[in-house]
Design an enzyme around this catalytic site. Sequence first.
Site, short mmCIF file in Angstrom:
data_model
loop_
_atom_site.label_atom_id
_atom_site.label_comp_id
_atom_site.label_asym_id
_atom_site.label_seq_id
_atom_site.Cartn_x
_atom_site.Cartn_y
_atom_site.Cartn_z
CE1 TYR A 165 -2.94 -3.09 0.53
CE2 TYR A 165 -3.61 -2.21 2.65
CZ TYR A 165 -3.72 -3.16 1.66
OH TYR A 165 -4.63 -4.18 1.80
CD GLU A 180 -24.10 -1.91 18.63
OE1 GLU A 180 -23.92 -2.96 17.99
OE2 GLU A 180 -24.98 -1.78 19.51
#
Length: 388
Positions: free
Chosen positions: A292, A366
């Site tokens: 990468y 969440e």
Amino acid sequence: MIDFFKESKDIFSELVYIRRTLHKNPEVDRNLNFTASFVEDYLKKNSIEYKRFDNCGIIAEVGKGENIVALRADMDALEIEDLKDVEYKSLKKGYMHACGHDAHTAIQVGAAIILKKHENKLKGRVRFIFQPAEETDGGAKDMINYGALEGVRAIYALHVDEKLHTGTIGIKKGMVAAASNPFKIIVEGKGAHGANPQDGIDSIYIAAKIIDNLQGIVSREISATDSAVITIGKINGGTAPNAVARQVEIEGIVRTIGEELRIFILDRIKEIVNATAKMYRGYAYIDIVESYPSFSNDNALYEKFIKNFSNSGYINLIELEKAEMGVEDFSYYTKIVPGLYYRLGCRNEEKGIINPAHGSYFDIDEECLWIGTAVQCINAFDFLNNHN
């Protein structure tokens, strides 16, 4: 004006369901049949056009026109045991969403659902790239080959960050993440009896000198203000405790910020490995993998992001001071089109959500799901409707 934060909060329970379902069913690399099918079901249910590919990647779109902006979500998990005591714990032993890609996928599905509702207001198309293999060898390259960036003017991505509290977004101007170059070194010596080292060429001794000398690159050959890490993660050699080893294999990885520094360090690694082996009468072979690249946030997209969210009542926006030494295959997209990548806080100490990514106890607050969904919706909508 569309209140994307309200609309995202309205589907919060759905976002949690998506994330938890994916968390219980982690898949790795390009073997994402459950994940891709689960995403497909939501796209079909919301009449969103899409195409699924052989690598389990998906490209979906809402809107019409030639003006295209892309949102990217990675979907793959890791080969890590889930040790959390929660009802949505992984059902697959040895596999876990330990980096939050389940959250990224849930956010992307949520953004697609909401933007589909408003596609008649979009001055162009939003392309949703659901990508495999970010954790392995760069599924972004697959998606680019499948045409994910054709006609795209800009691309956005996020990553949950357990170091930032929920409600905080971190963004970095300029360079965002490091480049990586895995490498393998094979040291060849000559085997001999341990009692008579003069008859052999000790590859373990040479390997030790190579490892020591390589660390001198970072500590003595580059500026203290530059960013680079050389990690030796694996060594294997020898056959018996009383024998001089003929061969040793060394594996590691280099992480660098900036192309000039990367080239310098890779050249020095080759020189040092070969010279050190020769100095002690051995031979060395080195294979360096082009992995990468490093990447930067586009300045115009960065300034627009700051303008849109610096005074938001929902977000505490902070500037990240340093580029990440971790790598991210979002870099392949940004080599072709302007891109913006930011960190979405998911830490909540009161809930005990404090554990690091790539660990067996990693989890997210969440509440970050509806925030991330809204931000991605705003990024896409604002780019199509207000970006010159």
